[in-house]
Design an enzyme around this catalytic site. Structure first.
Site, PDB file in Angstrom:
ATOM      1  N   ASP A   8       0.888  -1.154   0.000  1.00 21.23           N
ATOM      2  CA  ASP A   8       0.000   0.000   0.000  1.00 21.23           C
ATOM      3  C   ASP A   8       0.939   1.219   0.000  1.00 21.23           C
ATOM      4  OD1 ASP A   8      -2.242   1.734   0.550  1.00 21.23           O
ATOM      5  OD2 ASP A   8      -1.638   1.718   2.653  1.00 21.23           O
ATOM      6  N   ASP A  10      -0.019   5.076   1.000  1.00 22.96           N
ATOM      7  CA  ASP A  10      -0.222   6.018   2.098  1.00 22.96           C
ATOM      8  C   ASP A  10      -0.185   5.298   3.446  1.00 22.96           C
ATOM      9  OD1 ASP A  10      -0.548   7.937   0.186  1.00 22.96           O
ATOM     10  OD2 ASP A  10      -2.736   7.856   0.200  1.00 22.96           O
ATOM     11  N   ASP A 169      -1.493  -0.447   6.186  1.00 22.44           N
ATOM     12  CA  ASP A 169      -1.623   0.238   7.476  1.00 22.44           C
ATOM     13  C   ASP A 169      -3.081   0.437   7.898  1.00 22.44           C
ATOM     14  OD1 ASP A 169      -2.014   2.165   5.350  1.00 22.44           O
ATOM     15  OD2 ASP A 169      -2.063   3.677   6.940  1.00 22.44           O
TER      16      ASP A 169
HETATM   17  P1  B16 Z   1      -7.033  10.170  -3.811  1.00 22.38           P
HETATM   18  P2  B16 Z   1      -3.874   4.175   0.054  1.00 22.38           P
HETATM   19  C1  B16 Z   1      -5.730   6.152   0.085  1.00 22.38           C
HETATM   20  O1  B16 Z   1      -4.473   5.655  -0.246  1.00 22.38           O
HETATM   21  C2  B16 Z   1      -5.720   7.008   1.335  1.00 22.38           C
HETATM   22  O2  B16 Z   1      -5.372   6.228   2.472  1.00 22.38           O
HETATM   23  C3  B16 Z   1      -7.084   7.602   1.545  1.00 22.38           C
HETATM   24  O3  B16 Z   1      -7.100   8.391   2.701  1.00 22.38           O
HETATM   25  C4  B16 Z   1      -7.482   8.432   0.303  1.00 22.38           C
HETATM   26  O4  B16 Z   1      -8.768   8.985   0.435  1.00 22.38           O
HETATM   27  C5  B16 Z   1      -7.414   7.519  -0.912  1.00 22.38           C
HETATM   28  O5  B16 Z   1      -6.113   6.973  -1.027  1.00 22.38           O
HETATM   29  C6  B16 Z   1      -7.798   8.220  -2.209  1.00 22.38           C
HETATM   30  O6  B16 Z   1      -6.849   9.162  -2.564  1.00 22.38           O
HETATM   31  O7  B16 Z   1      -8.025  11.203  -3.382  1.00 22.38           O
HETATM   32  O8  B16 Z   1      -5.624  10.704  -3.981  1.00 22.38           O
HETATM   33  O9  B16 Z   1      -7.494   9.342  -4.991  1.00 22.38           O
HETATM   34  O10 B16 Z   1      -3.782   4.041   1.552  1.00 22.38           O
HETATM   35  O11 B16 Z   1      -4.753   3.153  -0.609  1.00 22.38           O
HETATM   36  O12 B16 Z   1      -2.494   4.271  -0.592  1.00 22.38           O
HETATM   37 MG    MG Z   2      -2.754   3.170   3.518  1.00 24.66          MG
END
Ligand code: B16
Ligand code: MG
Length: 211
Positions: A8, A10, A169
């Protein structure tokens, strides 16, 4: 024993949660909705429209689909402005070492982030070429906890799900890994990531031979 590791982004490789927090907070407050760090935690791993729906559930009125798309766009433009200054300094401790360990062991490496900004973030961090396959979140129909994104990564890497180690996470992310039939390495706290097979505090503790 694994043939691929699927990460992953974020919260595992970099901490963009703070930037999401700032952007969602401004958006929520513009609609009269209170937003704090606890609320932000519950959005981890949830995609953009899913996150917006959770925020607007506390608003005093209903929103049309068009209004929702416009609000999501306002948040995303603010978020993109915030991440535009990211650099290799934003890599979480142990992240590059973990990627290099997996590479040295001859395993395939995938990225399963539901963020539509993942390619930009990888570029800013300077680690795009460390991945054999990066899922394009725009082509994923169902967000985590659905296993779709992890199954897509495994398929594109040419590895059976049972031979994959997934690293996450978020509670929803760990659930997605388990639903995909993979081994789940959680990054965080074992009391929170109860579904994970093993939980470590950060990638600084990553030890491929131990799983
Ligand atoms: P975007 P991951 C996620 O990333 C984030 O944890 C989440 O908080 C966010 O809303 C989502 O990506 C979408 O992001 O607005 O940039 O498309 O944890 O899957 O890497
Ligand atoms: Mg994440």
């Amino acid at each position: 024993r694994f043939k691929a590791v699927i990460f992953d982004l974020d919260g595992v490789i970099t901490d963009t949660a703070h930037y999401h927090y700032l952007a969602w907070k401004q958006l929520a407050e513009s609609q009269g909705v209170h937003f704090d760090h606890e609320f932000n935690e519950s959005l981890k791993g949830i995609d953009r429209m899913g996150s917006l729906d959770l925020i607007l559930a506390s608003a005093s009125r209903q929103y049309t689909p068009e209004e929702k798309l416009a609000l999501a766009d306002v948040k995303n433009r603010h978020y993109q402005e915030l991440i535009s200054t990211m650099s290799a300094a934003d890599l979480l401790p142990g992240a590059v070492a973990a990627l290099d360990t997996v590479r040295a062991a001859g395993l395939r490496i995938g990225l399963a982030s539901v963020s539509k900004n993942a390619f930009t973030v990888l570029g800013r961090l300077g680690i795009t070429d460390k991945f054999d396959y990066v899922v394009d979140a725009a082509t994923i129909a169902r967000g985590k906890p659905d296993p779709e994104i992890f199954l897509r990564a495994a398929h594109e890497l040419g590895v059976a799900p049972a031979d994959c180690l997934g690293v996450e996470d978020a509670v929803a992310g760990v659930a997605a890994i388990k639903a995909a039939g993979m081994f789940a390495l959680g990054i965080g706290h074992p009391f929170v990531l109860t579904e994970a097979d093993v939980v470590i505090t950060s990638l600084k503790e990553f030890n491929l031979a131990a799983y």
